[in-house]
Design an enzyme around this catalytic site. Structure first.
Site, PDB file in Angstrom:
ATOM      1  N   GLU A  57       1.081  -1.606  -0.039  1.00 44.85           N
ATOM      2  CA  GLU A  57       0.050   0.168  -0.168  1.00 44.85           C
ATOM      3  C   GLU A  57       0.483   0.837  -0.339  1.00 44.85           C
ATOM      4  O   GLU A  57       0.260   2.372  -0.566  1.00 44.85           O
ATOM      5  CB  GLU A  57      -0.872  -0.147   0.960  1.00 44.85           C
ATOM      6  CG  GLU A  57      -2.085  -1.006   1.020  1.00 44.85           C
ATOM      7  CD  GLU A  57      -2.701  -0.569  -0.474  1.00 44.85           C
ATOM      8  OE1 GLU A  57      -3.420   0.782   0.124  1.00 44.85           O
ATOM      9  OE2 GLU A  57      -3.448  -1.207  -1.493  1.00 44.85           O
ATOM     10  N   SER A  86     -46.150 -43.233  12.176  1.00 43.29           N
ATOM     11  CA  SER A  86     -46.828 -44.574  13.322  1.00 43.29           C
ATOM     12  C   SER A  86     -45.022 -44.405  13.566  1.00 43.29           C
ATOM     13  O   SER A  86     -45.056 -44.541  14.837  1.00 43.29           O
ATOM     14  CB  SER A  86     -46.674 -45.796  12.562  1.00 43.29           C
ATOM     15  OG  SER A  86     -47.585 -45.730  11.803  1.00 43.29           O
TER      16      SER A  86
END
Length: 623
Positions: free
Chosen positions: A81, A345
């Site tokens: 940078e 069931s």
């Protein structure tokens, strides 16, 4: 002479105009008394191992001081940078001239001349607009920052604030997001990845673009070597080690079902949210992925069911995976928690549990035959009756008439009471058909009820949140209560579990058979509208449902087909690195005298003719 005079006039006017512009900019500078950013609180959700699985709002990591930043990270950021960061006063004239030259040569914008200080000024105080005024403000504020703060402070503020993709702000948040570790623990390659994100956080995101991320990180490493910050041997080693980061993936999309379920609970636990929160959950991302893949693989073979769902719990009721539907993008409706369907069931579990506690034993014989209750006659699957059958075989083969006979014999109220005791909160209609699961429940509560058996008869409170804290580490909520305690005695637990094991080994759940002891039950509602399989191993409890949102019938899908197959596929993969373990349930909670007393009561309450001595049968199953 005349030309010099005009040049002097122009120079004076330029100085005056520049002075006026600077003065006006100074008078109209944005507020600099605070460098705090106004925003909505964020919520970050972590899985059971601390990995980020979702976040709401922008995630700001804990501030890291310069001395705690890895040297490799500082160097990677500087070389990427602002190479002269420690030598300029906020504005790098050489960098600006170089950027102008390169951009003119390339006839497009390929370089910027902003320093780290300028980027910090822009991020803290200015809007993204492109204008001369904003650029002038940026230059002035950069000089102000350089006068007020040291270089180390400026760099640490910048790295604690900068956006690094995936909703993360600051190197700490990015480190936890991408590497599941603190920034102090980053290695060389990881530092290069973080630094590479500064140029284009979305483009070089290691989650979204793995290959581009690797290319950019490699470039950062090469630049560090050129600047003598690291050696070529370091570069080679770092590039070799990056292979392990091929695991970069986002959490499964289905995870959103789980997060949506948890969000309202966060506020319920701590009240109004006015600070950043970290929510530690029970979810296992690995199992969530296995569940999603298994569901997608199995359901494509059953087109008559437009939806399916799966949930798995640990033995304390913690949700470890939750798939609320086939595609969260298509439908956010959660069929684990929001859909109420007839369990068929699968509800017989409560009938037989109540039967065991009221005089029935697995070897007792009941006649499978037609029965009429005030004009209502239950039918078996395929309309067949086999006559005399043991209670255990009737359960494992899911014979409807026997379940109804047991329910009517002991009294429906006892079946309803048992279901409530096990954690069913949905209303249960007191009618003869309740034994066949005609009252609607959701998949989560039904699976949690089965968890009581897996948990050796101890009740469970279903939950997904383990703790909540703020970003400073202050604890705001910790789950302490695990359940209501013992709700089933050990005889009932062990006997019922054995019957459920037979369901998988020899009954309707044969397609759920896996390479270890397991217990479960199938469920199919009227006209094949719902199909279920719920069961457990010694490690986890899993519930599966198939059906259509419009409640239309499916074709050839029962609890023993698609749900049992999906349950088995998931269980095999979920247990791939776990040694098989028997479903052993002891009697340590009951004294011997108490046990003998219960056996006597069971013998006295026996309502049917056993095919062998009841006392021997109970002892055989109990011990």
């Amino acid at each position: 002479m005349k030309a010099l005079r005009w040049l002097l006039v122009i120079f004076i006017w330029l100085v005056l105009l520049s002075s006026m512009a600077v003065t006006w900019s100074l008078l109209n500078l944005p507020e600099t008394e605070s460098i705090q950013i106004s925003r909505q609180p964020s919520i970050t959700f972590l899985d059971k191992d601390g990995r980020i699985i979702a976040s709401y709002g922008d995630i700001y990591g804990k501030s890291i001081k310069f001395n705690n930043l890895p040297k490799n990270l500082i160097n990677a950021v500087i070389v990427t940078e602002d190479q002269r960061f420690f030598n300029h006063y906020g504005v790098d004239i050489k960098g600006v001239l170089r950027a102008i030259y390169v951009n003119l040569r390339e006839r497009r914008i390929v370089q910027g001349g902003s320093t780290i200080t300028q980027q910090l000024a822009k991020n803290l105080f200015l809007t993204p607009e492109r204008s001369f005024t904003r650029k002038l403000h940026e230059l002035i504020l950069s000089l102000w920052l350089e006068l007020r703060f040291s270089k180390k402070q400026i760099l640490s503020i910048y790295l604690n604030r900068v956006y690094l993709g995936s909703g993360t702000y600051g190197v700490q948040a990015a480190s936890e997001k991408y590497f599941n570790k603190k920034v102090e623990e980053l290695n060389l390659y990881e530092c290069a990845v973080i630094a590479s994100l500064l140029k284009a956080p979305s483009r070089y995101n290691p989650i979204a673009n793995k290959e581009l991320s690797q290319e950019r990180a490699s470039l950062v490493l090469e630049n560090m070597a050129k600047r003598k910050m690291i050696s070529q041997a370091n570069v080679k080693e770092a590039k070799f080690n990056n292979k392990k980061y091929s695991k970069f993936t986002t959490p499964p999309k289905s995870t959103r079902y789980f997060i949506d379920w948890l969000l309202p609970r966060v506020k319920a636990y701590i009240g109004e949210i006015n600070e950043d929160l970290i929510v530690r959950t029970t979810l296992d991302v690995k199992l969530q992925k296995i569940a999603e893949d298994s569901l997608n693989e199995v359901t494509k073979n059953y087109p008559s069911a437009d939806q399916s769902a799966l949930v798995s719990l640990n033995l304390e009721g913690g949700v470890i995976s939750m798939i609320g539907g086939r595609d969260y993008g298509d439908s956010q409706f959660n069929r684990v928690t929001q859909a109420k369907r007839q369990p068929g069931s699968a509800f017989k579990l409560f009938v037989y549990l109540a039967g065991l506690e009221n005089g029935f034993a697995p070897d007792d014989l009941v006649v499978d035959s037609k029965i009429d209750i005030n004009g209502w006659s239950p039918k078996n699957y395929k309309d067949k009756y086999i006559g005399e059958v043991s209670v255990e075989d009737a359960f494992s083969n899911s014979i409807n008439t026997v379940a109804v006979k047991i329910s009517e014999d002991i009294g429906r109220e006892k079946v309803i009471k048992m279901a409530k005791l096990m954690g069913i909160t949905s209303p249960i209609l007191n009618s003869p058909s309740l034994a066949l699961g005609t009252s609607e429940v959701n998949l989560l509560e039904l699976t949690a009820a089965y968890d009581v058996l897996a948990n050796n008869g101890n009740g469970v409170f279903v939950h997904g949140i383990r703790s909540i804290e703020n970003t400073e580490g202050k604890n705001l909520f910790t789950r302490k209560i695990q359940g209501p305690g013992k709700v089933l005695n050990s005889y009932t637990v062990k006997t019922m579990t054995k019957m459920m094991e037979q369901t998988i080994l020899n009954g309707t759940g044969r397609k759920a058979k896996i390479n270890r002891p397991a217990a479960g039950k199938t469920g199919t509602s009227q006209s094949l509208r719902d199909a279920w399989f719920v069961g457990f191993t010694s490690n986890i409890v899993v519930g599966v449902w198939f059906g259509n949102d419009d409640d239309s019938p499916m074709e050839k899908i029962t609890g023993g087909t698609a749900p049992a197959i999906l349950w088995g596929e998931f269980m095999k993969k979920a247990h791939s690195d776990i040694q098989p373990q028997a479903l052993n349930f002891g009697i340590t909670d009951d004294s011997l005298e108490s046990t003998k007393s219960k056996i006597r009561k069971l013998i006295e309450k026996s309502r049917v003719q056993p095919k062998k001595n009841v006392f021997e049968s109970i002892l055989e199953n109990f011990f």
